[in-house]
Design an enzyme around this catalytic site. Structure first.
Site, short mmCIF file in Angstrom:
data_model
loop_
_atom_site.label_atom_id
_atom_site.label_comp_id
_atom_site.label_asym_id
_atom_site.label_seq_id
_atom_site.Cartn_x
_atom_site.Cartn_y
_atom_site.Cartn_z
N ARG A 219 -76.10 57.56 -100.22
CA ARG A 219 -75.08 56.83 -99.96
C ARG A 219 -74.56 56.05 -101.61
O ARG A 219 -75.58 55.73 -102.10
CB ARG A 219 -75.40 55.70 -99.01
CG ARG A 219 -74.53 54.43 -98.89
CD ARG A 219 -73.42 54.48 -98.27
NE ARG A 219 -72.38 53.53 -98.42
CZ ARG A 219 -72.36 52.46 -97.64
NH1 ARG A 219 -73.41 52.40 -96.52
NH2 ARG A 219 -71.29 51.37 -97.80
N ARG B 59 -68.27 57.94 -96.68
CA ARG B 59 -69.87 57.77 -96.90
C ARG B 59 -70.79 58.75 -96.20
O ARG B 59 -70.34 59.19 -95.08
CB ARG B 59 -70.31 56.35 -96.54
CG ARG B 59 -69.58 56.12 -95.25
CD ARG B 59 -69.61 54.29 -94.87
NE ARG B 59 -68.48 53.57 -95.71
CZ ARG B 59 -68.41 52.34 -96.01
NH1 ARG B 59 -69.01 51.60 -94.81
NH2 ARG B 59 -67.60 51.79 -96.49
N ASP C 141 -74.36 55.29 -93.34
CA ASP C 141 -74.04 53.85 -93.36
C ASP C 141 -74.55 53.30 -91.99
O ASP C 141 -74.68 53.68 -90.93
CB ASP C 141 -72.47 53.47 -92.89
CG ASP C 141 -72.12 52.28 -93.20
OD1 ASP C 141 -72.79 51.23 -93.79
OD2 ASP C 141 -70.90 51.74 -92.82
N ASP D 68 -76.07 49.91 -90.24
CA ASP D 68 -75.77 48.23 -90.06
C ASP D 68 -76.65 47.67 -89.14
O ASP D 68 -77.00 48.30 -88.21
CB ASP D 68 -74.40 48.15 -89.52
CG ASP D 68 -73.24 48.43 -90.65
OD1 ASP D 68 -73.57 48.13 -91.83
OD2 ASP D 68 -72.35 49.07 -90.39
#
Ligand code: PAF
Length: 449
Positions: free
Chosen positions: A84, A93, A96, A98
């Site tokens: 990344r 990307r 990712d 989160d």
């Protein structure tokens, strides 16, 4: 925090390279930070940023004793291990990760905001988390994820790549399921079926499977057009809920030998030159119906014989599904849309409209009072003769229920059908004559042009 730690819900996303493999690598790495309680199915979503591939999304449920800040740092480390780069805000990307929820914690720390500040407004984050942990309570909204997800705009599509995933999707559908089976390379004809499916169902499922069983040994299986990324994007734009994409070894086991056969209908028209084709179509559609259990299935009337064969199969074998047959979508010059039109050279494309012109001529003559079926066939054949390269396979008027050549006077509801080859490309088309005899069939006069 329980004995096992805090329940953290982590969102996964990516649109560069082998994202499915990166999700698996992230899951393995997260396993060393606690206990992975489960992973959501994958979903497709349109990118927020411009000009880039569509995203794959999922969510993972981790029970961990790591404090939230440390967990976030560990997520960033896994992201960078997976290539990344954080240069563009809405750029593509590789991976990712989160932190969506950390138990029922609320934190306004700008470096570690919990819940994730956008989770409730982004279906690609909330959807997978809600499927994985429907009862998890959003501490700010004071409601469970399932309830919150009910209210989010549905702009994600479940990526179903195994029979087990398809069955699990079906179980989660709470209302009527409308199903559009396809072989991909989607064109406006397919898309119009999907739009109608939206009207007929609360959930829409599309399948893309290039079914080897329905191709003869000399046919175009190997070069059949494929555009998985383009197809997914089109279906996402139409709000499809689930896309079932599977390859042949997963669809048919190594020892598959069962076929559905019919006595009579496949022995007409296309069945004469495509031996085994309709057995292949019936077998795969039967499997799809058993896997997906839709309430309604939509097919295009361009493949008229296919619709008759499948309606017969559904009736004879008591499949609890309603068949909806949609009108043919045409180019401005009348050519019926087909994935195979992509094979045509510009010269062949110019000649291809002769098929629909022949049918329109037959329709006009019938409307003007001609009822001799052979005279109508001669008239259509004369139109087909305008296409220099076209090798006509059939040009006929049939009874729509039996597919037998019409004997006696032609009547409203009879079907005129043509098939032929332009070079290596096989084209088919049909029109119903006059007013509709069978109310299940659409009004031909409502078709364009
Ligand atoms: O019409 C098609 O695209 C195929 O014959 C179908 C119905 C998807 C079965 O493979």
């Amino acid at each position: 925090m329980t004995e096992a730690g805090v329940s953290a819900l982590i969102g996964l996303g990516g649109n560069l390279g082998a994202v499915a493999e990166r999700f698996a690598a992230a899951q393995a790495a997260l396993g060393s930070l606690g206990r992975v309680r489960g992973r959501a199915p994958d979903f497709w979503s349109l990118p927020l940023g411009p000009e880039q591939p569509i995203f794959r999304n999922s969510a993972l449920w981790l029970e961990t004793k790591l404090p939230a800040r440390q967990l976030l740092t560990a997520l960033h480390k896994i992201e960078s291990d997976q290539g990344r780069q954080r240069d563009l805000r809405w750029g593509p990307r590789t991976l990712d990760l989160d932190l969506l929820y950390y138990g029922d914690a609320i934190s306004y720390d700008s470096n570690c905001r919990i819940p994730h500040p956008h989770v409730r407004e982004r279906a690609f984050a909330l959807g997978p988390a809600a499927v994985l942990a429907p009862e998890h309570r959003d501490p700010e909204a004071g409601r469970c994820l399932a309830a919150l997800y009910q209210e989010t705009r549905r702009d994600i599509m479940e990526a179903l790549t195994s029979k087990a995933e398809l069955r699990a999707f079906r179980k989660r559908c709470t209302g009527r399921l409308a199903f559009v089976p396809t072989m991909g390379a989607l064109h406006e004809g397919h898309l119009s079926l999907v739009r109608q499916a939206r009207e007929l169902g609360d959930h829409v499922l599309v399948s893309i499977f290039v079914n080897p069983l329905q191709f003869g040994p000399q046919e175009d299986l190997a070069r059949y057009p494929r555009d998985p990324e383009g197809d997914r994007r089109k279906l996402l734009e139409l709000g499809v809920d689930g896309l079932f994409e599977i390859e042949s070894p997963a669809m048919y086991g190594a020892h598959h030998e069962t076929r559905i056969v019919q006595e009579r209908l496949p022995r007409h028209l296309c069945g004469l030159s495509r031996s085994g084709h309709f057995e292949g179509v019936m077998t795969v559609v039967a499997k799809l119906l058993l896997l997906a259990s839709p309430d309604v299935m939509l097919l295009g009337r361009k493949d008229f014989q296919q619709t008759v064969v499948l309606q017969r199969m559904i009736t004879d074998l008591d499949f609890p599904v309603e068949l909806h047959i949609a009108p043919t979508t045409r180019e401005a010059d009348g050519l019926a849309l087909s994935s195979r039109n992509a094979y045509l050279s510009p010269e062949q494309r110019a000649q291809a409209c002769c098929l629909s012109q022949a049918l329109f001529a037959g329709e006009r003559a019938f409307a003007a009072g001609e009822t001799d079926p052979r005279a109508l066939e001669r008239l259509m054949a004369a139109e087909l003769a305008q296409a220099r390269e076209l090798v006509v396979e059939y040009c006929t008027l049939v009874d729509p229920n039996t597919l037998d050549a019409r004997s006696g006077a032609a009547r409203a509801g009879d079907v005129a059908l043509v098939a032929g080859r332009l070079g290596k490309t096989r084209l088919i088309d049909n029109r119903l004559l006059g007013a509709v005899a069978d109310p299940r069939l659409p009004d031909p006069l409502a078709e364009n042009p």
